[in-house]
Design a protein around this motif. Structure first.
Motif, mmCIF file in Angstrom:
data_model
loop_
_atom_site.group_PDB
_atom_site.id
_atom_site.type_symbol
_atom_site.label_atom_id
_atom_site.label_comp_id
_atom_site.label_asym_id
_atom_site.label_seq_id
_atom_site.Cartn_x
_atom_site.Cartn_y
_atom_site.Cartn_z
ATOM 1 N N HIS A 129 3.497 -2.408 -0.596
ATOM 2 C CA HIS A 129 4.491 -2.487 0.479
ATOM 3 C C HIS A 129 5.806 -1.802 0.119
ATOM 4 O O HIS A 129 6.787 -1.919 0.854
ATOM 5 C CB HIS A 129 4.729 -3.948 0.858
ATOM 6 C CG HIS A 129 3.485 -4.641 1.338
ATOM 7 N ND1 HIS A 129 2.837 -4.277 2.492
ATOM 8 C CD2 HIS A 129 2.741 -5.641 0.776
ATOM 9 C CE1 HIS A 129 1.764 -5.026 2.655
ATOM 10 N NE2 HIS A 129 1.679 -5.861 1.634
ATOM 11 N N SER A 139 3.722 4.604 -5.295
ATOM 12 C CA SER A 139 4.844 3.839 -4.741
ATOM 13 C C SER A 139 6.089 4.181 -5.549
ATOM 14 O O SER A 139 6.012 4.542 -6.728
ATOM 15 C CB SER A 139 4.557 2.328 -4.773
ATOM 16 O OG SER A 139 4.234 1.877 -6.079
ATOM 17 N N ARG A 187 -0.440 6.066 2.886
ATOM 18 C CA ARG A 187 -0.855 4.696 3.144
ATOM 19 C C ARG A 187 -1.841 4.625 4.308
ATOM 20 O O ARG A 187 -1.587 5.180 5.371
ATOM 21 C CB ARG A 187 0.362 3.817 3.439
ATOM 22 C CG ARG A 187 1.321 3.709 2.284
ATOM 23 C CD ARG A 187 0.727 2.962 1.097
ATOM 24 N NE ARG A 187 1.489 3.174 -0.108
ATOM 25 C CZ ARG A 187 2.644 2.572 -0.379
ATOM 26 N NH1 ARG A 187 3.163 1.730 0.486
ATOM 27 N NH2 ARG A 187 3.266 2.811 -1.513
#
Length: 211
Positions: A129, A139, A187
């Motif tokens: 996330h 990320s 993603r």
């Protein structure tokens, strides 16, 4: 020396500059949620020896512009990793990039043993996330470390924002009919591909489905 190996592939063009030799270790104790390589987590398969691996890659090395080692988690097999790095250094002067889900500060003795053998190191666990705006990283919490002058020379170009040109993947086909990708997807790319093919009547699983 025994080690667990997921796969070897050449050429890989999406995990560093040039046409690279990719080596994926098998087995990962970190198991980040959302990992696209969940098929490399298990420690019950991929058993081979360092000698067999070195024999397998020796003929590929002269044509490789660089080497990328990933997994799985290479530092979960520190003895095998260091032995492989030494074998590679004896056979080539090209750059070596290693991926690890551990923080640099936690690598300690294994990284010390690999001093001078790794040119660039990308560390820290994947965060599903977190933002994804940097090349070669899944990320933005993941960090790139230049451990040699060669590493800085080869990888400093990746300390920049992600571009459209970075959003590419290498596609490989195994003898058993499996299809796999090397690179850093955006993603949800694999989930969208799975759903699209399933909607067209194909039976498709991605590695995240097998975690």
């Amino acid at each position: 020396m025994d080690l667990r190996l997921s796969r070897v592939h050449f050429p890989v063009t999406t995990l560093g500059p040039g046409q690279r030799l990719g080596i994926w270790f098998q087995g990962c104790s970190i198991q980040c949620p959302g990992c696209i390589s969940a098929d490399t987590w298990a420690t019950s398969r991929g058993h081979t020896t360092l000698e067999d691996l070195v024999e397998r890659i020796t003929l590929l090395l002269p044509n490789a512009d660089g080497i990328t080692i990933s997994g799985g988690e290479p530092f979960d097999q520190p003895d095998a990793l260091v032995a492989l790095l030494l074998a590679l250094r004896e056979r080539t002067g090209t750059d070596i990039l290693v991926y690890s889900g551990y923080a640099l500060e936690d690598l300690g003795a294994p990284l010390q043993r690999a001093q001078g053998l790794i040119d660039a190191l990308i560390t820290d666990h994947f965060e599903l996330h977190s933002a994804h705006s940097r090349p070669l990283r899944g990320s933005d919490n993941q960090r790139m470390h230049f451990l040699t002058a060669l590493g800085r020379e080869r990888f400093i170009e990746y300390e920049r924002p992600l571009t459209e040109a970075d959003k590419s993947l290498d596609v490989m086909f195994d003898e058993d009919g499996s299809v796999w990708f090397a690179g850093i997807p955006s993603r949800g790319d694999f989930q969208r591909l799975r759903d699209l093919l399933n909607d067209e009547g194909h039976l498709v699983q991605i590695s995240a489905d097998k975690a």
